[in-house]
Design an enzyme around this catalytic site. Sequence first.
Site, PDB file in Angstrom:
ATOM      1  N   ARG A 116      36.602  41.927  48.482  1.00  0.00           N
ATOM      2  CA  ARG A 116      38.157  42.147  48.098  1.00  0.00           C
ATOM      3  C   ARG A 116      38.263  40.654  47.454  1.00  0.00           C
ATOM      4  O   ARG A 116      38.138  39.723  47.696  1.00  0.00           O
ATOM      5  CB  ARG A 116      39.010  42.347  49.497  1.00  0.00           C
ATOM      6  CG  ARG A 116      39.079  43.490  49.970  1.00  0.00           C
ATOM      7  CD  ARG A 116      39.864  44.365  49.003  1.00  0.00           C
ATOM      8  NE  ARG A 116      40.264  45.745  49.351  1.00  0.00           N
ATOM      9  CZ  ARG A 116      39.300  46.900  49.002  1.00  0.00           C
ATOM     10  NH1 ARG A 116      38.141  46.449  48.136  1.00  0.00           N
ATOM     11  NH2 ARG A 116      39.585  48.108  49.190  1.00  0.00           N
ATOM     12  N   GLU A 159      44.343  41.092  41.021  1.00  0.00           N
ATOM     13  CA  GLU A 159      43.683  42.363  40.380  1.00  0.00           C
ATOM     14  C   GLU A 159      44.921  43.257  40.054  1.00  0.00           C
ATOM     15  O   GLU A 159      45.778  43.493  40.997  1.00  0.00           O
ATOM     16  CB  GLU A 159      42.877  42.905  41.356  1.00  0.00           C
ATOM     17  CG  GLU A 159      41.797  43.637  40.874  1.00  0.00           C
ATOM     18  CD  GLU A 159      40.801  44.283  41.680  1.00  0.00           C
ATOM     19  OE1 GLU A 159      39.974  43.456  42.484  1.00  0.00           O
ATOM     20  OE2 GLU A 159      40.502  45.333  42.075  1.00  0.00           O
ATOM     21  N   HIS A 176      35.919  46.072  39.542  1.00  0.00           N
ATOM     22  CA  HIS A 176      35.881  46.632  40.775  1.00  0.00           C
ATOM     23  C   HIS A 176      35.124  48.166  40.873  1.00  0.00           C
ATOM     24  O   HIS A 176      35.855  48.996  40.968  1.00  0.00           O
ATOM     25  CB  HIS A 176      37.270  47.007  41.243  1.00  0.00           C
ATOM     26  CG  HIS A 176      37.521  46.958  42.758  1.00  0.00           C
ATOM     27  ND1 HIS A 176      39.026  46.592  43.422  1.00  0.00           N
ATOM     28  CD2 HIS A 176      36.791  47.641  43.573  1.00  0.00           C
ATOM     29  CE1 HIS A 176      38.793  46.908  44.439  1.00  0.00           C
ATOM     30  NE2 HIS A 176      37.730  47.617  44.755  1.00  0.00           N
TER      31      HIS A 176
HETATM   32  O1  LIG Z   1      37.529  49.874  49.367  1.00  0.00           O
HETATM   33  C1  LIG Z   1      36.817  50.642  48.446  1.00  0.00           C
HETATM   34  O2  LIG Z   1      36.497  51.724  48.853  1.00  0.00           O
HETATM   35  C2  LIG Z   1      36.340  50.219  47.398  1.00  0.00           C
HETATM   36  O3  LIG Z   1      36.877  48.959  46.931  1.00  0.00           O
HETATM   37  C3  LIG Z   1      36.502  50.970  46.126  1.00  0.00           C
HETATM   38  O4  LIG Z   1      37.645  50.886  45.453  1.00  0.00           O
HETATM   39  P1  LIG Z   1      38.105  52.089  44.432  1.00  0.00           P
HETATM   40  O5  LIG Z   1      38.187  53.264  44.985  1.00  0.00           O
HETATM   41  O6  LIG Z   1      39.393  51.655  43.874  1.00  0.00           O
HETATM   42  O7  LIG Z   1      36.955  51.855  43.419  1.00  0.00           O
END
Ligand SMILES: O=C(O)[C@H](O)COP(=O)(O)O
Length: 318
Positions: free
Chosen positions: A244, A273, A291
């Site tokens: 994160r 972000e 991400h």
């Molecule tokens: O917490 C999560 O599952 C990941 O950070 C993925 O995030 P995303 O579904 O926005 O790609």
Amino acid sequence: MKVLANDGISQSGIDALSAGGFEVITTKVAQEQLANYINENKIDVLLVRSATTARKELIDACPTLKIIGRGGVGMDNIDVDYAREKGIHVINTPAASSASVAELVFAHLYGGVRFLYDANRNMPLEGDSKFKDLKKAYAGGRELRGKTIGIIGFGRIGQEVAKIALGCGMRVMASDMYVEEANITVDFYDGQSVSFLIKSEPVSEVLKQSDFITLHVPAQKEYVIGKKEIEMMKKGAAIINAARGGVIDEDALLEALENEKLSFAALDTFETEPKPAIKVLMNGRLSLSPHIGAATREAQDRIGTELATQIISILKPA
Ligand SMILES: O=C(O)[C@H](O)COP(=O)(O)O
């Protein structure tokens, strides 16, 4: 019944929900119009990934919502306790993306030790002396085999990272406040498997002994890696954050790259972000990705079908 998958859902998830008698809407509704859309269209289930938030205001404004589902792991974009107090089921898919996130960590690691993120950017258009210069510039690569990886946060994803690392011949250290030890079983393609017991150690020890640090902790108020922690690390070590934004102090990280305390770092998540700071985007020693830890077809398929199974069992129990 209607499901709004506001940040998308895999076809496998749509198929499973449709077979269960749900209408699945994949229209992307802007955050500020979401409550109206849910009420006007009588949406029963709101599915989000990390882009859409489901905060108290939305929960209050949508009293007929029955489920908020997070396609993924981190629920920091949902007021989970508040939603549950209001009688809304809140679900996620904690295990579905672990292998994909772990593989992304290794993509960054292998890219980092061989300068791939930088080499790609700098490849000359024509074969000229620059090609030879670059060959020299990127000559000092390192192997991962035999090196120590320190995994901070030894839950599902951390343990998947350990599996790959052990398979690559790395020494694995781990630190977790809640996991004392874990038996990591590496499954080989021919059906054989080997297990290793990894015991959790103090973060300071992991930081001191590791060549590479990777973070797999949830979002939290304090930095997990700041100036003090970076000082404990080996000179020339590297760090990966696919957990994160906000668990690493980006200013301290940039300073450590600048003064060569760290050889490189990789970020898949950012303090700001979805707009990473320009100083982060421009830094030549950072391997960056937007991400995408869970962004594989396999993970998204598992996420979609797991969400569908949970939704069907909550709203249409057999
Ligand atoms: O917490 C999560 O599952 C990941 O950070 C993925 O995030 P995303 O579904 O926005 O790609």
